[in-house]
Design an enzyme around this catalytic site. Structure first.
Site, PDB file in Angstrom:
ATOM      1  N   MET A  23       0.836  -1.202   0.000  1.00  0.00           N
ATOM      2  CA  MET A  23       0.000   0.000   0.000  1.00  0.00           C
ATOM      3  C   MET A  23       0.873   1.255   0.000  1.00  0.00           C
ATOM      4  SD  MET A  23      -3.473  -0.932   2.015  1.00  0.00           S
ATOM      5  CE  MET A  23      -2.913  -0.653   3.674  1.00  0.00           C
ATOM      6  N   GLY A  24       2.167   1.093  -0.276  1.00  0.00           N
ATOM      7  CA  GLY A  24       3.056   2.247  -0.391  1.00  0.00           C
ATOM      8  C   GLY A  24       3.502   2.803   0.951  1.00  0.00           C
ATOM      9  N   HIS A  60       8.954  -3.489   3.797  1.00  0.00           N
ATOM     10  CA  HIS A  60       8.612  -3.698   2.383  1.00  0.00           C
ATOM     11  C   HIS A  60       9.870  -4.042   1.576  1.00  0.00           C
ATOM     12  CE1 HIS A  60       5.426  -0.619   3.576  1.00  0.00           C
ATOM     13  NE2 HIS A  60       4.679  -1.619   3.134  1.00  0.00           N
ATOM     14  N   GLN A 108       5.360 -11.603   7.610  1.00  0.00           N
ATOM     15  CA  GLN A 108       4.807 -12.254   8.805  1.00  0.00           C
ATOM     16  C   GLN A 108       4.153 -11.222   9.725  1.00  0.00           C
ATOM     17  OE1 GLN A 108       4.360 -15.365   9.603  1.00  0.00           O
ATOM     18  NE2 GLN A 108       3.629 -14.914  11.674  1.00  0.00           N
ATOM     19  N   LYS A 109       4.544  -9.950   9.594  1.00  0.00           N
ATOM     20  CA  LYS A 109       3.923  -8.865  10.353  1.00  0.00           C
ATOM     21  C   LYS A 109       2.397  -8.970  10.326  1.00  0.00           C
ATOM     22  CE  LYS A 109       3.265  -4.453  11.767  1.00  0.00           C
ATOM     23  NZ  LYS A 109       2.020  -4.106  11.105  1.00  0.00           N
ATOM     24  N   ASP A 110       1.837  -9.303   9.157  1.00  0.00           N
ATOM     25  CA  ASP A 110       0.387  -9.464   9.019  1.00  0.00           C
ATOM     26  C   ASP A 110       0.071 -10.957   8.990  1.00  0.00           C
ATOM     27  OD1 ASP A 110      -0.594  -6.554   8.503  1.00  0.00           O
ATOM     28  OD2 ASP A 110       1.174  -6.795   7.255  1.00  0.00           O
ATOM     29  N   ARG A 129       1.830   2.863   9.355  1.00  0.00           N
ATOM     30  CA  ARG A 129       0.971   3.539  10.339  1.00  0.00           C
ATOM     31  C   ARG A 129       1.764   4.094  11.523  1.00  0.00           C
ATOM     32  NH1 ARG A 129      -3.090  -0.553   8.544  1.00  0.00           N
ATOM     33  NH2 ARG A 129      -4.837   0.650   7.738  1.00  0.00           N
TER      34      ARG A 129
HETATM   35  P1  AMP Z   1       1.325  -2.880   3.568  1.00  0.00           P
HETATM   36  O1  AMP Z   1       1.905  -1.853   2.645  1.00  0.00           O
HETATM   37  O2  AMP Z   1       1.286  -2.466   5.003  1.00  0.00           O
HETATM   38  O3  AMP Z   1       0.035  -3.463   3.048  1.00  0.00           O
HETATM   39  O4  AMP Z   1       2.358  -4.090   3.552  1.00  0.00           O
HETATM   40  C1  AMP Z   1       2.754  -4.707   2.337  1.00  0.00           C
HETATM   41  C2  AMP Z   1       3.489  -5.981   2.656  1.00  0.00           C
HETATM   42  O5  AMP Z   1       4.633  -5.691   3.458  1.00  0.00           O
HETATM   43  C3  AMP Z   1       2.636  -6.981   3.458  1.00  0.00           C
HETATM   44  O6  AMP Z   1       2.902  -8.294   2.990  1.00  0.00           O
HETATM   45  C4  AMP Z   1       3.135  -6.774   4.851  1.00  0.00           C
HETATM   46  O7  AMP Z   1       2.973  -7.918   5.674  1.00  0.00           O
HETATM   47  C5  AMP Z   1       4.603  -6.500   4.627  1.00  0.00           C
HETATM   48  N1  AMP Z   1       5.156  -5.777   5.765  1.00  0.00           N
HETATM   49  C6  AMP Z   1       4.667  -4.648   6.357  1.00  0.00           C
HETATM   50  N2  AMP Z   1       5.413  -4.304   7.414  1.00  0.00           N
HETATM   51  C7  AMP Z   1       6.396  -5.254   7.510  1.00  0.00           C
HETATM   52  C8  AMP Z   1       7.485  -5.456   8.416  1.00  0.00           C
HETATM   53  N3  AMP Z   1       7.726  -4.632   9.440  1.00  0.00           N
HETATM   54  N4  AMP Z   1       8.277  -6.525   8.216  1.00  0.00           N
HETATM   55  C9  AMP Z   1       8.058  -7.381   7.179  1.00  0.00           C
HETATM   56  N5  AMP Z   1       7.050  -7.226   6.300  1.00  0.00           N
HETATM   57  C10 AMP Z   1       6.230  -6.181   6.457  1.00  0.00           C
END
Ligand code: AMP
Length: 277
Positions: free
Chosen positions: A27-28, A34, A145-147, A184
């Site tokens: 989501m940028g 990321h 794995q965060k999510d 966030r």
């Molecule tokens: P998001 O942009 O938050 O939707 O995240 C995009 C991808 O990055 C998802 O697969 C998340 O699980 C991963 N991600 C987000 N934060 C982390 C983190 N701190 N460590 C590893 N992967 C992450």
């Protein structure tokens, strides 16, 4: 690096570069978490694609869709430096044109935890990820794995709908004080940022107890809740010690456990987890 907005352009570039493709959906507002996914994908595929799309269908009506942080120029610079070949940053109408009415619903594993706290969230996640898999047709897709529940849901969907790809799960990247990196985190004031490592401290306390032989799920939940209660800025939404596959709350956690939590600090809703062993 190709930067495109339409499905047609993604498909044209995908077809013109033959070899294995890794996809990193985001989501940028990119951070090291990321970029760790991008680097893993870079090492395992001939070509790497990333998507940047703040997906409206996975946000509830009272959530932070409008406020979600965005910085496309910086994201594109970071992705280019990381060696990404193709970026899809579509406008909302390209993904959800007028008349759109098809959604992907994964059932049991979307019911607890984030699914209970955020009704409709995983319907939006499964729908956008299914569309990304169809558009990019990657050989591998990379998730953090965060999510943790998102990973379970996407693996279930890929299995159930016969998507011919490998789901690769990458470790959570943390700040030096343990806070899991998240777009966030930008919502936190300096005082709230100082309080935010309490999530990782709570998870670490439960992990230490588990490693020392405490395998009662309820006790593990109490340990996490106890650490969080000592931080006055933290408002706990849930703490969980669940079966890593079914996500059902465990009584006996001796065979392994997903420790997870959602906590509000200021206007940020933070999630974190540890998978044991
Ligand atoms: P998001 O942009 O938050 O939707 O995240 C995009 C991808 O990055 C998802 O697969 C998340 O699980 C991963 N991600 C987000 N934060 C982390 C983190 N701190 N460590 C590893 N992967 C992450």
């Amino acid at each position: 690096m190709h930067i495109v907005q339409t499905v047609t352009e993604v498909r044209r570039i995908r077809r013109s570069l033959s070899g294995t493709w890794g996809l990193v959906p985001t989501m940028g507002y990119l951070h090291e978490g990321h970029l760790s996914l991008v680097r893993r994908a870079r090492g395992e595929n001939d070509f790497v694609a990333a998507s940047i799309f703040v997906n409206p269908t996975q946000f509830g009506p009272n959530e932070d869709l409008a406020a979600y942080p965005r910085d496309l120029p910086r994201d594109l610079r970071l992705l280019a430096e990381a060696g990404v070949d193709l970026v899809w940053a579509p406008p909302t109408e390209e993904v959800y044109p007028p008349g759109f009415q098809t959604y992907v619903m994964v059932e049991e594993v979307t019911k607890p935890l984030e699914g209970a706290a955020r009704p409709g969230h995983f319907r939006g996640v499964a729908t956008i990820v299914a569309k990304l898999f169809n558009v990019f047709q990657p050989d591998r897709a990379y998730f953090g794995q965060k999510d943790a529940q998102q990973v379970v849901v996407i693996k279930q969907m890929a299995r159930d709908l016969d998507f011919p790809l490998e789901i690769v799960v990458c470790p959570t990247v943390r700040e030096p004080d343990g806070l899991a990196m998240s777009s966030r985190n930008a919502y936190l004031t300096p005082e709230q940022r100082a309080a935010a490592p309490v999530l990782y401290r709570a998870l670490s306390a439960a992990r230490a107890a588990w490693l020392a032989g405490e395998h009662d799920g309820e006790r593990l939940r109490q340990i996490m809740a106890g650490v969080l209660a000592a931080e006055s800025l933290a408002r706990v939404e849930y703490v969980s010690a669940a079966d890593p596959t079914t996500l059902a709350e465990l009584g006996d956690a001796s065979h392994g456990v997903l420790l997870s939590m959602a906590v509000r600090i200021g206007r940020a809703r933070l999630i974190d987890n540890l998978l044991l062993p």
